[in-house]
Design a protein around this motif. Structure first.
Motif, PDB file in Angstrom:
ATOM      1  N   PHE A 173       0.849  -1.186   0.000  1.00 32.46           N
ATOM      2  CA  PHE A 173       0.000   0.000   0.000  1.00 32.46           C
ATOM      3  C   PHE A 173       0.889   1.242   0.000  1.00 32.46           C
ATOM      4  CE2 PHE A 173      -3.473  -2.357   2.635  1.00 32.46           C
ATOM      5  CZ  PHE A 173      -3.853  -3.060   1.506  1.00 32.46           C
ATOM      6  N   GLN A 174       0.626   2.154  -0.908  1.00 33.96           N
ATOM      7  CA  GLN A 174       1.368   3.396  -0.985  1.00 33.96           C
ATOM      8  C   GLN A 174       0.510   4.541  -0.435  1.00 33.96           C
ATOM      9  OE1 GLN A 174       4.762   4.040  -2.462  1.00 33.96           O
ATOM     10  NE2 GLN A 174       4.681   1.940  -1.696  1.00 33.96           N
ATOM     11  N   GLY A 175       1.143   5.477   0.262  1.00 32.71           N
ATOM     12  CA  GLY A 175       0.415   6.617   0.806  1.00 32.71           C
ATOM     13  C   GLY A 175       0.432   6.621   2.318  1.00 32.71           C
ATOM     14  N   LEU A 176      -0.283   7.583   2.894  1.00 36.37           N
ATOM     15  CA  LEU A 176      -0.309   7.755   4.347  1.00 36.37           C
ATOM     16  C   LEU A 176      -1.052   6.621   5.032  1.00 36.37           C
ATOM     17  CD1 LEU A 176      -1.144  11.581   4.472  1.00 36.37           C
ATOM     18  CD2 LEU A 176       1.099  10.509   4.741  1.00 36.37           C
ATOM     19  N   THR A 177      -0.601   6.276   6.226  1.00 39.50           N
ATOM     20  CA  THR A 177      -1.291   5.234   6.995  1.00 39.50           C
ATOM     21  C   THR A 177      -2.489   5.789   7.755  1.00 39.50           C
ATOM     22  OG1 THR A 177       0.155   5.551   8.922  1.00 39.50           O
ATOM     23  CG2 THR A 177       0.842   3.933   7.284  1.00 39.50           C
ATOM     24  N   LEU A 178      -2.538   7.094   7.960  1.00 46.85           N
ATOM     25  CA  LEU A 178      -3.681   7.761   8.588  1.00 46.85           C
ATOM     26  C   LEU A 178      -4.215   8.806   7.621  1.00 46.85           C
ATOM     27  CD1 LEU A 178      -2.323   8.326  12.213  1.00 46.85           C
ATOM     28  CD2 LEU A 178      -4.105   6.717  11.537  1.00 46.85           C
ATOM     29  N   HIS A 179      -5.514   8.869   7.481  1.00 40.94           N
ATOM     30  CA  HIS A 179      -6.098   9.800   6.525  1.00 40.94           C
ATOM     31  C   HIS A 179      -5.913  11.235   7.016  1.00 40.94           C
ATOM     32  CE1 HIS A 179      -8.983  11.717   3.835  1.00 40.94           C
ATOM     33  NE2 HIS A 179      -8.954  10.612   3.121  1.00 40.94           N
ATOM     34  N   PRO A 180      -5.473  12.149   6.166  1.00 43.56           N
ATOM     35  CA  PRO A 180      -5.190  13.515   6.620  1.00 43.56           C
ATOM     36  C   PRO A 180      -6.411  14.306   7.065  1.00 43.56           C
ATOM     37  CG  PRO A 180      -4.984  13.343   4.223  1.00 43.56           C
ATOM     38  CD  PRO A 180      -5.124  11.947   4.745  1.00 43.56           C
ATOM     39  N   THR A 181      -7.628  13.848   6.726  1.00 43.10           N
ATOM     40  CA  THR A 181      -8.817  14.594   7.136  1.00 43.10           C
ATOM     41  C   THR A 181      -9.520  13.971   8.343  1.00 43.10           C
ATOM     42  OG1 THR A 181     -10.371  13.434   5.667  1.00 43.10           O
ATOM     43  CG2 THR A 181      -9.174  15.312   4.756  1.00 43.10           C
ATOM     44  N   SER A 308       9.931  -0.739   0.150  1.00 38.85           N
ATOM     45  CA  SER A 308      10.253  -1.022  -1.244  1.00 38.85           C
ATOM     46  C   SER A 308       9.083  -1.680  -1.953  1.00 38.85           C
ATOM     47  CB  SER A 308      11.477  -1.947  -1.319  1.00 38.85           C
ATOM     48  OG  SER A 308      11.669  -2.416  -2.627  1.00 38.85           O
ATOM     49  N   THR A 309       8.934  -1.359  -3.227  1.00 39.79           N
ATOM     50  CA  THR A 309       7.905  -1.986  -4.052  1.00 39.79           C
ATOM     51  C   THR A 309       8.530  -2.851  -5.146  1.00 39.79           C
ATOM     52  OG1 THR A 309       7.833  -0.031  -5.497  1.00 39.79           O
ATOM     53  CG2 THR A 309       6.273  -0.108  -3.663  1.00 39.79           C
ATOM     54  N   GLU A 310       9.814  -3.141  -4.988  1.00 36.37           N
ATOM     55  CA  GLU A 310      10.498  -3.927  -6.011  1.00 36.37           C
ATOM     56  C   GLU A 310       9.897  -5.329  -6.113  1.00 36.37           C
ATOM     57  OE1 GLU A 310      14.481  -5.535  -4.949  1.00 36.37           O
ATOM     58  OE2 GLU A 310      14.247  -4.312  -3.139  1.00 36.37           O
ATOM     59  N   LYS A 311       9.924  -5.852  -7.307  1.00 36.29           N
ATOM     60  CA  LYS A 311       9.375  -7.169  -7.559  1.00 36.29           C
ATOM     61  C   LYS A 311      10.246  -8.232  -6.903  1.00 36.29           C
ATOM     62  CE  LYS A 311       7.748 -10.169 -11.283  1.00 36.29           C
ATOM     63  NZ  LYS A 311       7.618 -10.324 -12.767  1.00 36.29           N
ATOM     64  N   SER A 355       0.500   0.611 -11.759  1.00 32.82           N
ATOM     65  CA  SER A 355       1.654   1.329 -11.212  1.00 32.82           C
ATOM     66  C   SER A 355       1.790   1.028  -9.732  1.00 32.82           C
ATOM     67  CB  SER A 355       1.489   2.837 -11.424  1.00 32.82           C
ATOM     68  OG  SER A 355       2.481   3.554 -10.717  1.00 32.82           O
ATOM     69  N   THR A 356       3.026   1.032  -9.228  1.00 34.46           N
ATOM     70  CA  THR A 356       3.272   0.779  -7.808  1.00 34.46           C
ATOM     71  C   THR A 356       3.570   2.050  -7.032  1.00 34.46           C
ATOM     72  OG1 THR A 356       5.615   0.391  -8.265  1.00 34.46           O
ATOM     73  CG2 THR A 356       4.151  -1.537  -8.256  1.00 34.46           C
ATOM     74  N   ASN A 357       3.544   3.195  -7.705  1.00 31.64           N
ATOM     75  CA  ASN A 357       3.954   4.438  -7.045  1.00 31.64           C
ATOM     76  C   ASN A 357       2.807   5.419  -6.834  1.00 31.64           C
ATOM     77  OD1 ASN A 357       6.734   3.709  -6.923  1.00 31.64           O
ATOM     78  ND2 ASN A 357       6.921   4.175  -9.108  1.00 31.64           N
ATOM     79  N   ASN A 359      -0.862   6.697  -5.030  1.00 34.42           N
ATOM     80  CA  ASN A 359      -1.519   6.596  -3.731  1.00 34.42           C
ATOM     81  C   ASN A 359      -2.603   5.528  -3.798  1.00 34.42           C
ATOM     82  OD1 ASN A 359      -3.690   7.255  -1.686  1.00 34.42           O
ATOM     83  ND2 ASN A 359      -2.099   8.684  -1.052  1.00 34.42           N
ATOM     84  N   THR A 360      -2.446   4.484  -2.998  1.00 33.14           N
ATOM     85  CA  THR A 360      -3.340   3.336  -3.090  1.00 33.14           C
ATOM     86  C   THR A 360      -4.762   3.676  -2.662  1.00 33.14           C
ATOM     87  OG1 THR A 360      -1.402   2.008  -2.509  1.00 33.14           O
ATOM     88  CG2 THR A 360      -3.523   0.903  -2.538  1.00 33.14           C
ATOM     89  N   ALA A 361      -4.912   4.503  -1.631  1.00 35.72           N
ATOM     90  CA  ALA A 361      -6.251   4.868  -1.180  1.00 35.72           C
ATOM     91  C   ALA A 361      -6.986   5.660  -2.250  1.00 35.72           C
ATOM     92  CB  ALA A 361      -6.166   5.661   0.117  1.00 35.72           C
ATOM     93  N   THR A 362      -6.281   6.582  -2.909  1.00 33.89           N
ATOM     94  CA  THR A 362      -6.899   7.367  -3.978  1.00 33.89           C
ATOM     95  C   THR A 362      -7.348   6.468  -5.119  1.00 33.89           C
ATOM     96  OG1 THR A 362      -5.556   9.294  -3.425  1.00 33.89           O
ATOM     97  CG2 THR A 362      -6.546   9.248  -5.614  1.00 33.89           C
ATOM     98  N   LEU A 363      -6.506   5.508  -5.480  1.00 36.66           N
ATOM     99  CA  LEU A 363      -6.888   4.546  -6.509  1.00 36.66           C
ATOM    100  C   LEU A 363      -8.109   3.743  -6.087  1.00 36.66           C
ATOM    101  CD1 LEU A 363      -3.340   3.228  -7.500  1.00 36.66           C
ATOM    102  CD2 LEU A 363      -4.827   4.690  -8.891  1.00 36.66           C
ATOM    103  N   GLY A 364      -8.169   3.399  -4.808  1.00 37.56           N
ATOM    104  CA  GLY A 364      -9.322   2.657  -4.303  1.00 37.56           C
ATOM    105  C   GLY A 364     -10.599   3.460  -4.384  1.00 37.56           C
ATOM    106  N   LEU A 365     -10.515   4.746  -4.062  1.00 35.12           N
ATOM    107  CA  LEU A 365     -11.696   5.610  -4.154  1.00 35.12           C
ATOM    108  C   LEU A 365     -12.177   5.713  -5.596  1.00 35.12           C
ATOM    109  CD1 LEU A 365     -10.624   8.456  -1.701  1.00 35.12           C
ATOM    110  CD2 LEU A 365     -12.358   6.695  -1.297  1.00 35.12           C
ATOM    111  N   ASN A 366     -11.244   5.836  -6.532  1.00 36.28           N
ATOM    112  CA  ASN A 366     -11.628   5.863  -7.942  1.00 36.28           C
ATOM    113  C   ASN A 366     -12.289   4.553  -8.356  1.00 36.28           C
ATOM    114  OD1 ASN A 366     -10.521   8.423  -8.199  1.00 36.28           O
ATOM    115  ND2 ASN A 366      -8.551   7.673  -8.934  1.00 36.28           N
TER     116      ASN A 366
END
Length: 502
Positions: A173-181, A308-311, A355-357, A359-366
């Motif tokens: 998972f990429q991005g913050l572990t706590l939501h900024p809002t 790391s997100t390396e394969k 892509s591995t870089n 924000n995973t949460a943003t991708l999830g919302l989309n």
């Protein structure tokens, strides 16, 4: 692992947050799951007679509840429809935006079920060769110490007794572990634990407060020995005389690993247990895995946490898997588990990205938005900020919730989805509501609670009518949540009395 939540006795009074030199004292938000067991929300059968209500009478009956003087300053949104064929029975502000609280989980779990499938599982793997082992976490929210022990036992059965270098990879998972809002006070609450790729024991630890001799400080102990490395505690408590009411508070300073505990506990009182989030979940996971390995006779020379997100090219040596998704969405909706919802959100993000870089949460919302639009939900009728409903930037209309419930009821996953919801008087966050009323066992609905916000949305199997879908949302309330729930429950009870009146 289950964690005991604070009750009214021995409550968290507030958190002291220092910002720009000014102290702020705030009161902890009541989450749905925290309210469970503290109060029974019962609507008397005498208040709701068993007489039939015709659909034409329903609007006047609901208006009589909503238009009471005590509700005049609140913002109500309601939509009630029949399931099949779809027909409006009542609407009030149904197209307007509301803060939905945990009703957001209806969207998250619907999208996860439709996109991932009911049998989807989250896999945690250990890869390695030549003395180097790499554990790759993929955000399984159900992972506990038992699964870490299982991994260690699998490695031992392969003859592994020493690991030169152990890497636990926390970059799935990429991005913050706590939501900024999320609100500041949530940082110190177990219902807002950090969400990362290496979740263990729901990223929560327990702190026990026990009385000692009269006048002495209360004894403070952790259930997890590694938690003491992450938190510094300032003990300002006292053991009080027998019969004295327990009263204490936990104060935190934002951005610092410090807890101030103040108050008193009676000398004859049983221990009080607090649940607190883990501060550094990656390191917490690593230490627990090393302990599991040591218990199996496997030593570790060097270890580290990496994002790391390396394969990974090494062979897989061991793995464990989560329960199937149909169980995980029930574990999300029944107790209103925020961590599970946020993990599912990010899982959707990973499974819908090349892509591995990003924000995973943003991708999830989309992913959720696209999934709901494909179901036929109006894409302009909701704006999501997180997957759990803790953020006050979530905005949804009652119409969008009803459209979601209506659409998924026509899918092959309909029964699995409905069964994931709390049942009135029976299970989850509804088990203490609608008791001793005709609603027991025939309402499947998701609760939602934030300060000033109370929501309830789901299905009603009206015994003399047909299955109904409803969404009721109340915002901008300064009334205690129990008062609003009482009125919401009265409205829902009206639905159980509907008759065809032919």
């Amino acid at each position: 692992m289950k964690f005991k939540r604070l009750t009214a006795i021995g409550r968290v009074v507030g958190f002291l947050i220092l910002f720009s030199g000014f102290p702020w004292s705030v009161k902890a938000v009541s989450a749905d799951a925290q309210l469970l067991g503290s109060t029974q929300y019962i609507v008397s059968a005498e208040q709701n007679s068993a007489s039939n209500i015709c659909p034409a009478q329903l609007p006047e009956a609901i208006d009589a509840i909503v238009d009471r003087p005590e509700h005049r300053r609140q913002h109500w949104g309601i939509l009630i429809e029949t399931l099949s064929p779809s027909r409006h029975l009542y609407s009030r502000n149904a197209q307007q935006y509301f803060i939905p609280a945990s009703n957001v989980k209806l969207f998250t779990t619907a999208a996860a079920l439709l996109q991932l499938g009911s049998d989807f599982r989250i896999r945690t793997s250990v890869y390695g060769k030549d003395g180097i082992l790499r554990l790759v976490g993929r955000g399984d929210p159900s992972l506990t110490d038992a699964q870490l022990r299982d991994l260690a036992q699998q490695l031992r059965r392969q003859g592994i007794r020493q690991i030169q270098r152990l890497i636990v990879q926390d970059g799935y998972f990429q991005g913050l572990t706590l939501h900024p809002t999320w609100e500041w006070e949530d940082v110190y609450s177990d219902y807002a634990a950090p969400v990362n790729s290496l979740i263990l024991n729901q990223n929560v630890v327990e702190l026990q407060l026990s009385p000692q001799k009269l006048g002495q400080p209360v004894k403070i102990t952790w259930n997890d020995p590694f938690a003491a490395w992450q938190w510094q505690i300032e003990n300002q408590t006292l053991t009080a005389a027998s019969g004295v009411k327990n009263d204490f508070e936990v104060n935190g300073i934002l951005g610092k690993p410090s807890l101030q505990i103040r108050g008193q506990i009676a000398i004859d009182s049983p221990p009080e247990v607090l649940s607190l989030p883990v501060r550094d979940p990656g390191e917490h996971f690593l230490q627990h895995f090393k302990l599991a390995l040591l218990q199996e006779g496997i030593t570790v020379t060097q270890s580290q946490v990496t994002t790391s997100t390396e394969k990974v090219n090494e062979p897989e040596l061991a793995f464990v898997e989560s329960p199937p998704l149909f169980q995980m969405i029930a574990d999300t909706n029944q107790p209103s588990n925020n961590l599970y919802a946020e993990a599912l959100l990010r899982t959707l993000g990973v499974n819908n990205s090349s892509s591995t870089n990003q924000n995973t949460a943003t991708l999830g919302l989309n992913s959720i938005k696209n999934s709901l639009i494909n179901l036929g939900v109006d894409g302009e009728s909701f704006v999501l900020a997180d997957g759990s409903g803790l953020s006050r930037r979530n905005l949804v209309s009652p119409a969008s919730v009803v459209q979601t419930l209506q659409a998924i009821s026509q899918s092959p996953q309909a029964e699995i989805y409905r069964n994931s919801l709390p049942v009135a008087g029976v299970s989850g966050t509804l088990r203490n509501r609608f008791r001793e009323t005709p609603a027991i066992g025939i309402i499947y609905a998701k609760t939602g609670t934030l300060t000033g916000v109370v929501t309830l949305s789901g299905y009603v199997d009206a015994p003399k009518y047909q299955r109904l879908i409803f969404s009721i949302m109340v915002n901008h309330s300064n009334q205690p949540a129990r008062i609003i729930r009482q009125s919401i429950d009265e409205i829902v009870l009206l639905l159980t009395q509907l008759s065809r009146c032919e």
